[in-house]
Design an enzyme around this catalytic site. Structure first.
Site, PDB file in Angstrom:
ATOM      1  N   GLU A  64       1.420  -1.348  -0.136  1.00  0.00           N
ATOM      2  CA  GLU A  64      -0.060   0.089   0.082  1.00  0.00           C
ATOM      3  C   GLU A  64       0.880   1.336   0.234  1.00  0.00           C
ATOM      4  O   GLU A  64       2.012   1.262   0.231  1.00  0.00           O
ATOM      5  CB  GLU A  64      -1.173  -0.145   1.422  1.00  0.00           C
ATOM      6  CG  GLU A  64      -2.004  -1.698   1.635  1.00  0.00           C
ATOM      7  CD  GLU A  64      -2.810  -1.658   1.832  1.00  0.00           C
ATOM      8  OE1 GLU A  64      -2.537  -0.473   3.118  1.00  0.00           O
ATOM      9  OE2 GLU A  64      -3.886  -2.224   2.252  1.00  0.00           O
ATOM     10  N   CYS A  73      -1.567  -4.590  -5.408  1.00  0.00           N
ATOM     11  CA  CYS A  73      -2.355  -6.059  -4.888  1.00  0.00           C
ATOM     12  C   CYS A  73      -1.558  -6.733  -4.717  1.00  0.00           C
ATOM     13  O   CYS A  73      -0.536  -7.129  -5.514  1.00  0.00           O
ATOM     14  CB  CYS A  73      -3.477  -6.708  -5.340  1.00  0.00           C
ATOM     15  SG  CYS A  73      -5.136  -5.167  -5.686  1.00  0.00           S
ATOM     16  N   GLU A  75      -1.791 -10.497  -5.723  1.00  0.00           N
ATOM     17  CA  GLU A  75      -1.845 -11.159  -7.235  1.00  0.00           C
ATOM     18  C   GLU A  75      -0.427 -10.222  -8.145  1.00  0.00           C
ATOM     19  O   GLU A  75      -0.310 -11.154  -9.029  1.00  0.00           O
ATOM     20  CB  GLU A  75      -2.771 -11.285  -7.419  1.00  0.00           C
ATOM     21  CG  GLU A  75      -4.367 -11.882  -6.995  1.00  0.00           C
ATOM     22  CD  GLU A  75      -4.630 -10.912  -5.556  1.00  0.00           C
ATOM     23  OE1 GLU A  75      -3.629 -10.231  -5.625  1.00  0.00           O
ATOM     24  OE2 GLU A  75      -6.095 -11.230  -5.170  1.00  0.00           O
TER      25      GLU A  75
END
Ligand code: THU
Length: 161
Positions: A64, A73, A75
């Site tokens: 973040e 993210c 992934e």
């Protein structure tokens, strides 16, 4: 007028023990990857572990930023990590784990990650299986192919690719 219908089925395992040893190990790796997440704003730590069809494993976690929209993210971090460190290899399975005290069921990939994975999936031509879990254990959602959760997708074919 004709009706076109989309149906989606996925498997729910009571726990990871009904999966193969390789899948159980991939889940453990994604759970451990939550430990590398940087999620001071959401406290929603996500770990992703990709297993290629030639059985290599590479991980990512969410990262973040105080400028919220630029966070990344787990992934996508894992996918780009794989491309750089291993190459554009065919993916067999991605295990995605969430470590967050409020979360009671596994989380599924966000729309942007579905789109990014679908771009990758469109050239590899074989399914990318997903295993979704909570870091603390419990149920495992098994999705046969990432395209199952992004029906009617936009892809490079619309642009002549
Ligand atoms: N997040 C992921 O890393 N993967 C997902 O599939 C869903 C959401 C992250 C983004 C953000 O850092 C936090 O989880 C809360 O949305």
């Amino acid at each position: 007028m004709s009706l076109r219908e989309y149906t989606f089925a996925y498997q729910v395992h009571d726990d990871k023990n009904s999966l193969s040893p390789a899948d159980q190990s991939l889940i453990e790796i994604s759970v451990n990857a939550c430990g590398k997440a940087y999620a001071p704003y959401s406290d929603f730590k996500v770990g992703a572990a990709i297993r290629t069809t030639d059985q290599q494993v590479i991980v990512g976690s969410n990262q973040e930023n105080g400028a919220f929209p630029i966070g990344q993210c787990a992934e996508r971090v894992a996918l780009y990590n794989m491309i750089h460190h291993l190459g554009r290899l065919p993916i067999d399975t991605i295990s995605i784990s969430v470590d967050n005290p409020q979360q009671k069921t596994p989380a599924s990939p966000c729309g942007s990650c579905r789109q990014v994975l679908s771009e990758y999936r469109s050239f590899q031509k074989t399914p990318i299986r997903l295993l979704l879990t909570l870091a603390g254990g419990g149920v495992v959602y098994e999705i046969n192919d990432v395209m199952d959760i992004l029906p009617f997708a936009f892809d490079g074919a619309f642009l002549g690719l």
